[in-house]
Design a protein around this motif. Structure first.
Motif, PDB file in Angstrom:
ATOM      1  N   GLU A 188      34.964  36.384  28.451  1.00 52.49           N
ATOM      2  CA  GLU A 188      34.299  37.592  27.919  1.00 52.49           C
ATOM      3  C   GLU A 188      35.629  38.884  29.176  1.00 52.49           C
ATOM      4  OE1 GLU A 188      31.391  40.103  27.327  1.00 52.49           O
ATOM      5  OE2 GLU A 188      30.719  38.491  26.080  1.00 52.49           O
ATOM      6  N   VAL A 189      35.589  37.957  30.203  1.00 50.69           N
ATOM      7  CA  VAL A 189      37.305  39.328  30.429  1.00 50.69           C
ATOM      8  C   VAL A 189      38.326  39.551  29.562  1.00 50.69           C
ATOM      9  CG1 VAL A 189      36.666  39.267  32.950  1.00 50.69           C
ATOM     10  CG2 VAL A 189      37.815  37.621  32.130  1.00 50.69           C
ATOM     11  N   SER A 190      38.553  38.292  28.397  1.00 53.91           N
ATOM     12  CA  SER A 190      39.470  38.578  27.787  1.00 53.91           C
ATOM     13  C   SER A 190      39.178  39.177  26.528  1.00 53.91           C
ATOM     14  CB  SER A 190      40.083  36.768  27.519  1.00 53.91           C
ATOM     15  OG  SER A 190      40.179  36.016  28.793  1.00 53.91           O
ATOM     16  N   ASP A 191      37.729  38.606  26.091  1.00 56.47           N
ATOM     17  CA  ASP A 191      37.701  39.647  24.668  1.00 56.47           C
ATOM     18  C   ASP A 191      36.748  40.829  25.021  1.00 56.47           C
ATOM     19  OD1 ASP A 191      38.224  37.963  23.748  1.00 56.47           O
ATOM     20  OD2 ASP A 191      36.280  36.713  23.242  1.00 56.47           O
ATOM     21  N   SER A 192      36.804  41.083  26.093  1.00 49.81           N
ATOM     22  CA  SER A 192      35.871  42.772  26.615  1.00 49.81           C
ATOM     23  C   SER A 192      37.125  44.018  25.560  1.00 49.81           C
ATOM     24  CB  SER A 192      35.473  43.364  28.170  1.00 49.81           C
ATOM     25  OG  SER A 192      35.540  44.423  28.219  1.00 49.81           O
ATOM     26  N   PRO A 193      36.611  44.926  24.568  1.00 44.88           N
ATOM     27  CA  PRO A 193      37.357  45.890  24.256  1.00 44.88           C
ATOM     28  C   PRO A 193      37.383  47.165  25.695  1.00 44.88           C
ATOM     29  CG  PRO A 193      35.342  46.359  24.047  1.00 44.88           C
ATOM     30  CD  PRO A 193      35.391  45.105  24.531  1.00 44.88           C
ATOM     31  N   CYS A 194      36.580  47.205  26.634  1.00 49.36           N
ATOM     32  CA  CYS A 194      37.104  47.769  27.945  1.00 49.36           C
ATOM     33  C   CYS A 194      38.558  46.971  28.500  1.00 49.36           C
ATOM     34  CB  CYS A 194      36.186  47.950  28.855  1.00 49.36           C
ATOM     35  SG  CYS A 194      34.702  48.488  28.247  1.00 49.36           S
ATOM     36  N   VAL A 206      43.140  32.337  38.635  1.00 49.05           N
ATOM     37  CA  VAL A 206      42.679  33.829  39.003  1.00 49.05           C
ATOM     38  C   VAL A 206      42.908  34.006  37.439  1.00 49.05           C
ATOM     39  CG1 VAL A 206      43.751  35.886  39.543  1.00 49.05           C
ATOM     40  CG2 VAL A 206      44.055  33.389  41.356  1.00 49.05           C
ATOM     41  N   THR A 207      41.711  35.249  37.251  1.00 49.40           N
ATOM     42  CA  THR A 207      42.238  36.455  36.535  1.00 49.40           C
ATOM     43  C   THR A 207      42.039  37.884  36.965  1.00 49.40           C
ATOM     44  OG1 THR A 207      39.679  36.937  35.990  1.00 49.40           O
ATOM     45  CG2 THR A 207      40.428  35.146  34.826  1.00 49.40           C
ATOM     46  N   VAL A 208      43.568  38.134  36.112  1.00 48.09           N
ATOM     47  CA  VAL A 208      43.690  39.541  36.844  1.00 48.09           C
ATOM     48  C   VAL A 208      42.981  40.904  35.441  1.00 48.09           C
ATOM     49  CG1 VAL A 208      45.135  39.126  38.444  1.00 48.09           C
ATOM     50  CG2 VAL A 208      45.921  39.684  35.896  1.00 48.09           C
ATOM     51  N   SER A 209      42.610  41.717  35.678  1.00 47.64           N
ATOM     52  CA  SER A 209      42.359  42.288  34.390  1.00 47.64           C
ATOM     53  C   SER A 209      42.653  43.795  34.405  1.00 47.64           C
ATOM     54  CB  SER A 209      41.270  42.687  34.247  1.00 47.64           C
ATOM     55  OG  SER A 209      40.235  41.070  33.997  1.00 47.64           O
ATOM     56  N   TYR A 210      42.624  44.261  34.022  1.00 50.29           N
ATOM     57  CA  TYR A 210      42.657  45.978  34.215  1.00 50.29           C
ATOM     58  C   TYR A 210      42.148  46.598  33.086  1.00 50.29           C
ATOM     59  CZ  TYR A 210      45.582  47.538  30.434  1.00 50.29           C
ATOM     60  OH  TYR A 210      46.936  47.623  29.326  1.00 50.29           O
ATOM     61  N   ARG A 211      41.127  48.373  33.777  1.00 50.94           N
ATOM     62  CA  ARG A 211      40.068  48.713  32.536  1.00 50.94           C
ATOM     63  C   ARG A 211      40.831  49.380  31.883  1.00 50.94           C
ATOM     64  NH1 ARG A 211      34.937  51.324  32.452  1.00 50.94           N
ATOM     65  NH2 ARG A 211      35.172  52.242  30.620  1.00 50.94           N
ATOM     66  N   LYS A 212      41.077  49.764  30.623  1.00 54.07           N
ATOM     67  CA  LYS A 212      42.047  50.755  30.033  1.00 54.07           C
ATOM     68  C   LYS A 212      40.982  51.752  29.771  1.00 54.07           C
ATOM     69  CE  LYS A 212      42.319  47.126  25.908  1.00 54.07           C
ATOM     70  NZ  LYS A 212      41.953  46.977  24.880  1.00 54.07           N
TER      71      LYS A 212
END
Ligand code: SAM
Length: 214
Positions: A188-194, A206-212
């Motif tokens: 989900e964190v990898s595929d989320s369009p956000c 660890v996953t690192v993400s940013y909100r587009k």
């Protein structure tokens, strides 16, 4: 690669922590409290200085070690941190009382599942997720809602001691639900369009993400 040896090596390469953080860390380790490993300490320290967040949300305080570390290295930030286990809350209150006297740390006591829906949309520019691993996926919609555009999400322990990369049949039966939930979380964190995300094979994953930005 042997995680413990790698972490030991990384610990030796890192600048020493402030005395009070080192004391809390040692006490937590001797009490068997799970806290972030040296490589994640280094990552958070780096990100605090580089991102310079203003409003941090942490899910999973334990005794307050990572909250105090973020507070130390992001001097402009307010840190809101959530914990629901009373024996750890006692120690967290004590540590925050001793070392966060400027009230830049707010401890929210209770279950994150109840607290997250009450927090403000887009109110945080940095979220550190480090609570019960089986709940990550159920928190994700709220976390995305709470993240400001451009805000960063760091999630610890996504590899479940290496189980996540194994087939579900290679995992002990009692660990299969969490295995499935963590795989779903990473998907989900990898595929989320956000979000834009990367999975880092450091520490226990660890996953690192940013909100587009819209
Ligand atoms: N971040 C801490 C550190 O490195 O210093 C360690 C956190 S520890 C790995 C995870 C903590 O999350 C535990 O103390 C546990 O009680 C708490 N926790 C788990 N599920 C929770 C929930 N649903 N709501 C609030 N706290 C939760």
């Amino acid at each position: 690669m042997n995680i413990d040896r790698t972490e030991k090596y990384i610990e030796l390469t890192q600048r020493t922590l402030e005395g009070y953080l080192e004391d809390i860390r040692e006490q937590a380790l001797s009490d068997g409290i799970p806290i972030i490993r040296p490589s994640v300490q280094g990552l958070l320290r780096f990100l605090m200085g580089y991102v310079r967040p203003k409003n941090i949300l942490e899910i999973g305080t334990a005794v307050g070690f990572s909250a105090l570390l973020m507070h130390e290295y992001a001097p402009d930030a307010r840190v809101t941190t959530i914990e629901n286990y009373e024996p750890r809350l006692v120690k967290a209150r004590e540590n925050f009382g001793n070392y966060a006297k400027d009230s830049r740390i707010e401890l929210l006591e209770g279950d994150a599942a109840q607290i997250l829906p009450r927090l403000k949309d887009g109110g945080y520019d940095f979220i550190f997720l480090d609570s019960a691993k089986g709940q990550y996926i159920t928190f994700l919609d709220d976390i995305i809602r709470l993240l400001a555009p451009g805000g960063m999400l760091v999630s610890d322990n996504v590899m479940q001691d290496g189980d996540v990369i194994e087939s579900r049949y290679a995992v002990r039966r009692r660990d299969r639900t969490i295995h499935e939930r963590m795989r779903e979380y990473i998907r989900e964190v990898s595929d989320s369009p956000c979000l834009e995300s990367a999975v880092l094979p450091m520490a226990d994953g660890v996953t690192v993400s940013y909100r587009k930005r819209d």
